[in-house]
Design a protein around this motif. Structure first.
Motif, PDB file in Angstrom:
ATOM      1  N   GLN A   1     -17.264   9.338 -11.213  1.00 36.75           N
ATOM      2  CA  GLN A   1     -15.856   9.647 -11.428  1.00 36.75           C
ATOM      3  C   GLN A   1     -15.647  10.377 -12.752  1.00 36.75           C
ATOM      4  N   GLU A   2     -16.405  10.007 -13.777  1.00 39.88           N
ATOM      5  CA  GLU A   2     -16.291  10.701 -15.068  1.00 39.88           C
ATOM      6  C   GLU A   2     -16.761  12.140 -14.958  1.00 39.88           C
ATOM      7  N   ARG A   3     -17.823  12.379 -14.199  1.00 37.54           N
ATOM      8  CA  ARG A   3     -18.326  13.751 -14.019  1.00 37.54           C
ATOM      9  C   ARG A   3     -17.313  14.627 -13.289  1.00 37.54           C
ATOM     10  N   VAL A   4     -16.759  14.083 -12.197  1.00 37.16           N
ATOM     11  CA  VAL A   4     -15.799  14.865 -11.419  1.00 37.16           C
ATOM     12  C   VAL A   4     -14.524  15.085 -12.230  1.00 37.16           C
ATOM     13  N   GLY A   5     -14.060  14.073 -12.940  1.00 41.61           N
ATOM     14  CA  GLY A   5     -12.870  14.229 -13.764  1.00 41.61           C
ATOM     15  C   GLY A   5     -13.059  15.277 -14.840  1.00 41.61           C
ATOM     16  N   TRP A   6     -14.217  15.254 -15.504  1.00 37.42           N
ATOM     17  CA  TRP A   6     -14.531  16.259 -16.521  1.00 37.42           C
ATOM     18  C   TRP A   6     -14.533  17.657 -15.914  1.00 37.42           C
ATOM     19  N   PHE A   7     -15.120  17.805 -14.736  1.00 36.40           N
ATOM     20  CA  PHE A   7     -15.203  19.114 -14.079  1.00 36.40           C
ATOM     21  C   PHE A   7     -13.802  19.612 -13.705  1.00 36.40           C
ATOM     22  N   LEU A   8     -12.966  18.733 -13.148  1.00 33.15           N
ATOM     23  CA  LEU A   8     -11.614  19.138 -12.767  1.00 33.15           C
ATOM     24  C   LEU A   8     -10.796  19.531 -13.994  1.00 33.15           C
TER      25      LEU A   8
ATOM     26  N   ILE B   1     -21.852  22.867  -3.545  1.00 29.51           N
ATOM     27  CA  ILE B   1     -22.381  23.455  -4.776  1.00 29.51           C
ATOM     28  C   ILE B   1     -21.858  22.687  -5.982  1.00 29.51           C
ATOM     29  N   ILE B   2     -20.571  22.313  -5.938  1.00 28.65           N
ATOM     30  CA  ILE B   2     -20.010  21.517  -7.029  1.00 28.65           C
ATOM     31  C   ILE B   2     -20.780  20.200  -7.166  1.00 28.65           C
ATOM     32  N   ALA B   3     -21.062  19.562  -6.028  1.00 29.88           N
ATOM     33  CA  ALA B   3     -21.789  18.296  -6.054  1.00 29.88           C
ATOM     34  C   ALA B   3     -23.164  18.471  -6.673  1.00 29.88           C
ATOM     35  N   SER B   4     -23.869  19.517  -6.289  1.00 25.71           N
ATOM     36  CA  SER B   4     -25.199  19.762  -6.840  1.00 25.71           C
ATOM     37  C   SER B   4     -25.125  20.023  -8.341  1.00 25.71           C
TER      38      SER B   4
ATOM     39  N   SER C   1     -17.507  13.517  -2.221  1.00 21.85           N
ATOM     40  CA  SER C   1     -16.363  13.277  -1.332  1.00 21.85           C
ATOM     41  C   SER C   1     -15.740  11.903  -1.587  1.00 21.85           C
ATOM     42  N   ARG C   2     -16.576  10.874  -1.754  1.00 23.71           N
ATOM     43  CA  ARG C   2     -16.049   9.527  -2.025  1.00 23.71           C
ATOM     44  C   ARG C   2     -15.303   9.492  -3.361  1.00 23.71           C
ATOM     45  N   THR C   3     -15.832  10.241  -4.344  1.00 30.54           N
ATOM     46  CA  THR C   3     -15.190  10.262  -5.659  1.00 30.54           C
ATOM     47  C   THR C   3     -13.838  10.962  -5.587  1.00 30.54           C
ATOM     48  N   LEU C   4     -13.763  12.048  -4.824  1.00 34.30           N
ATOM     49  CA  LEU C   4     -12.471  12.718  -4.653  1.00 34.30           C
ATOM     50  C   LEU C   4     -11.461  11.790  -3.982  1.00 34.30           C
ATOM     51  N   LYS C   5     -11.945  10.936  -3.072  1.00 32.16           N
ATOM     52  CA  LYS C   5     -11.041   9.988  -2.402  1.00 32.16           C
ATOM     53  C   LYS C   5     -10.452   9.007  -3.417  1.00 32.16           C
ATOM     54  N   LYS C   6     -11.261   8.632  -4.415  1.00 33.02           N
ATOM     55  CA  LYS C   6     -10.746   7.746  -5.459  1.00 33.02           C
ATOM     56  C   LYS C   6      -9.619   8.427  -6.234  1.00 33.02           C
ATOM     57  N   PHE C   7      -9.799   9.730  -6.513  1.00 41.32           N
ATOM     58  CA  PHE C   7      -8.735  10.471  -7.192  1.00 41.32           C
ATOM     59  C   PHE C   7      -7.487  10.538  -6.302  1.00 41.32           C
ATOM     60  N   LYS C   8      -7.705  10.704  -5.001  1.00 43.92           N
ATOM     61  CA  LYS C   8      -6.585  10.748  -4.059  1.00 43.92           C
ATOM     62  C   LYS C   8      -5.820   9.422  -4.081  1.00 43.92           C
ATOM     63  N   ASP C   9      -6.556   8.327  -4.168  1.00 51.53           N
ATOM     64  CA  ASP C   9      -5.917   7.009  -4.226  1.00 51.53           C
ATOM     65  C   ASP C   9      -5.108   6.825  -5.511  1.00 51.53           C
ATOM     66  N   GLU C  10      -5.430   7.599  -6.545  1.00 53.19           N
ATOM     67  CA  GLU C  10      -4.726   7.503  -7.828  1.00 53.19           C
ATOM     68  C   GLU C  10      -3.571   8.498  -7.923  1.00 53.19           C
ATOM     69  N   GLY C  11      -3.233   9.154  -6.786  1.00 48.84           N
ATOM     70  CA  GLY C  11      -2.065  10.025  -6.778  1.00 48.84           C
ATOM     71  C   GLY C  11      -2.359  11.502  -6.753  1.00 48.84           C
TER      72      GLY C  11
ATOM     73  N   LYS D   1      -3.456  14.994  -5.064  1.00 51.71           N
ATOM     74  CA  LYS D   1      -3.483  15.593  -3.740  1.00 51.71           C
ATOM     75  C   LYS D   1      -4.794  16.359  -3.607  1.00 51.71           C
ATOM     76  N   VAL D   2      -5.595  16.028  -2.621  1.00 60.93           N
ATOM     77  CA  VAL D   2      -6.921  16.633  -2.449  1.00 60.93           C
ATOM     78  C   VAL D   2      -6.952  17.399  -1.143  1.00 60.93           C
ATOM     79  N   ALA D   3      -7.188  18.699  -1.228  1.00 59.30           N
ATOM     80  CA  ALA D   3      -7.292  19.549  -0.042  1.00 59.30           C
ATOM     81  C   ALA D   3      -8.692  20.154   0.000  1.00 59.30           C
ATOM     82  N   THR D   4      -8.927  21.046   0.970  1.00 59.17           N
ATOM     83  CA  THR D   4     -10.262  21.629   1.144  1.00 59.17           C
ATOM     84  C   THR D   4     -10.696  22.432  -0.070  1.00 59.17           C
ATOM     85  N   ASP D   5      -9.782  23.234  -0.602  1.00 56.19           N
ATOM     86  CA  ASP D   5     -10.180  24.132  -1.688  1.00 56.19           C
ATOM     87  C   ASP D   5      -9.298  24.006  -2.927  1.00 56.19           C
ATOM     88  N   TYR D   6      -8.538  22.920  -3.039  1.00 56.94           N
ATOM     89  CA  TYR D   6      -7.767  22.725  -4.260  1.00 56.94           C
ATOM     90  C   TYR D   6      -7.431  21.243  -4.439  1.00 56.94           C
TER      91      TYR D   6
END
Length: 530
Positions: free
Chosen positions: A428-435, A457-460, A470-480, A482-487
């Motif tokens: 979650q820290e890696r994905v948050g930093w990247f976003l 590619i982002i995952a790699s 994908s599971r990590t993005l779902k956690k962000f979705k649960d925190e409010g 909005k997660v779509a295919t490309d944004y």
């Protein structure tokens, strides 16, 4: 004391001597390849004959360059570079002994000839031509791209002979390397045509037979199209060697004429209007980059006149690991991944590089082979700067040298941060930093963060599997979020501030203000004097 006209003629004669050495070593390199691949069954006598031919032109170069009038004609400090080259040629004996004893692999032998002998000599030739006061700078630019093109054709002779002799075209990695070489070759050829005068182009057309060009082009097209080996394997290794040798001999004849025509005030055909328009379009952006910002306008314009803006489609290979670092790239638009292959067949993505970032600056700076592979992951526009041009400009401009050193240091720091990110931070820290990094770069006013390339590619890049991402993005979705295919859309402006670090804070316009959600980071960020 030589007159300026005499100095120019002596410099041109020295260019001819250096060109003879390069030409003969290029052929020896090709002979060595077939000798090693056949374990001495073919090209043994031809290799020995080529050794003698190389030794002869080196002896002629030593005798000519030792003359007092020639030394007096050289630009300041170039005599030391010439002395260094002549000492390097002494290493040929060891390289040859290793080849005759079959104690060296094909790739290592090829690299020895390329990085120890041909590349340093070509760089010296370009510098010598550029620093001769009576030479026309535009004609020299075309000539330098011609030399680089001829070297790549020489590499194609060596690699192609191996491909046909050992059936290496059935290996996809070999084909990818060959296609990358052809693409690089075309870049130099296109740049030569854009910069050359009508007279220079006519010289080339007279020197190279159309039949040879068509045969070469046909094989290259088949490789780029991914044709089956049965269609590609039209030649034996020896036949391919002879075909390319005939063509390269023609290029050598053209090179002699080009050198004799470097003097004067002839105005070459300028870059096409489209190319000039693109360069003008990106010039303000380039001027804003730390590496180029401190350059005087005249110096920047001269550097850009020797460069080329090129567009690349998704999945285009820019270069492969251990190739000569022939160019430095600045990304103008799009994304490029720097990666290395693993023994498992997977990729380890080392960096994802976007607009304003550079590729191969350290390899060009050190005149070393490329340390990584690079591939375009989304349609990209790049500025391509020939390596000899960068190295010559570094010598002439202390400010550019400092800027290059800063860029290399920054890249090293980012690699350390990337290692820390992948080893010490949670998913979650890696994905948050990247976003957050994307958010700060894109500066979207409504909190929308565009995902610039595929999620796999982002995952790699973040050193995780796609399902973990994908599971990590779902956690962000649960925190409010909005997660779509490309944004991804943030629920509020501060939603990602918890993932900030000193590097990212330096790119945030709220740092050093009361609006900053992480004021403890402010002390770690440089604050310019008011």
């Amino acid at each position: 004391m030589n007159t300026p006209v005499q100095n120019t003629k002596l410099v041109q004669e020295l260019l001819h001597k250096l060109g003879d050495v390069v030409h003969k070593i290029q052929r020896e390199r090709g002979c060595a390849g077939l000798l090693l691949d056949s374990l001495g069954k073919i090209f043994s006598r031809r290799y020995d004959e080529q050794n003698k031919a190389v030794d002869k032109v080196i002896a002629e170069l030593r005798a000519f360059s030792g003359r007092t009038d020639v030394r007096d004609a050289l630009p300041p400090s170039f005599e030391a570079r010439l002395t260094f080259l002549l000492r390097k040629f002494d290493e040929l004996a060891d390289v040859r002994d290793q080849i005759r004893l079959m104690k060296v692999r094909y790739t290592q032998a090829l690299n020895n000839y390329t990085f120890k002998f041909t590349v340093p000599t070509i760089d010296a030739m370009i510098e010598l031509a550029q620093r001769e006061p009576r030479h026309n700078s535009a004609l020299v630019s075309a000539y330098s791209n011609f030399l680089q093109w001829k070297e790549r054709v020489g590499m194609e002779r060596a690699l192609g002979a191996r491909g046909f002799y050992t059936f290496s075209f059935r290996n996809q990695e070999f084909c990818d390397r060959f296609v990358a070489l052809v693409a690089e070759q075309r870049t130099y050829f296109d740049t030569f045509k854009a910069l050359a005068s009508p007279g220079q182009i006519a010289v080339l057309q007279e020197a190279v037979q159309d039949a040879d060009l068509r045969a070469l082009g046909k094989i290259n097209d088949l490789l780029e199209e991914g044709a089956p080996p049965s269609e590609i394997e039209q030649y034996s290794g020896e036949t391919w060697f002879e075909l390319l040798t005939r063509m390269i001999d023609g290029l050598r004849q053209a090179e002699v004429t080009l050198v004799d025509g470097l003097e004067g005030a002839a105005t070459p055909v300028s870059n096409s209007s489209a190319h000039s328009g693109k360069m003008a379009q990106y010039r303000p952006f380039l001027k804003s980059l730390p590496m180029l910002a401190a350059l005087a306008d005249g110096d920047l314009d001269e550097l850009l006149s020797l460069s080329q803006v090129r567009e690349y489609e998704k999945d285009k290979l820019l270069f492969l690991r251990d190739e000569p670092a022939a160019r430095m790239y600045i990304i103008l638009e799009g994304w490029v991944k720097a990666y290395n292959g693993l023994e498992t067949g997977e990729e380890a993505i080392l960096q994802m590089l976007g607009a304003g970032e550079t590729l191969l600056e350290s390899a060009v700076f050190l005149n070393m082979p490329t340390p990584v592979n690079a591939q375009v992951v989304e349609h990209a526009t790049l500025l391509s700067i020939p390596a000899p041009v960068i190295r010559q400009r570094i010598q002439a401009s202390p400010q550019l040298a400092v800027n290059m050193l800063n860029a290399v240091s920054l890249r090293s720091q980012r690699l350390v941060q990337q290692l820390e990110l992948s080893r010490l931070k949670s998913a979650q820290e890696r994905v948050g930093w990247f976003l957050l990094r994307l958010r700060l770069n894109q500066k979207s006013p409504d909190g929308t963060i565009l995902l610039p390339y595929e999620k796999s590619i982002i995952a790699s890049y973040l050193d995780m599997r796609p399902e973990t991402f994908s599971r990590t993005l779902k956690k962000f979705k649960d925190e409010g979020f909005k997660v779509a295919t490309d944004y991804v859309v943030m629920p509020d402006d501060n939603a990602l501030c918890g993932f900030c670090d000193a590097e990212l804070a330096g790119n945030c316009n709220r740092v050093h203000t009361d609006e900053c959600a992480r004021p403890e980071l402010s002390d770690l960020v440089f604050k310019p004097d008011a």
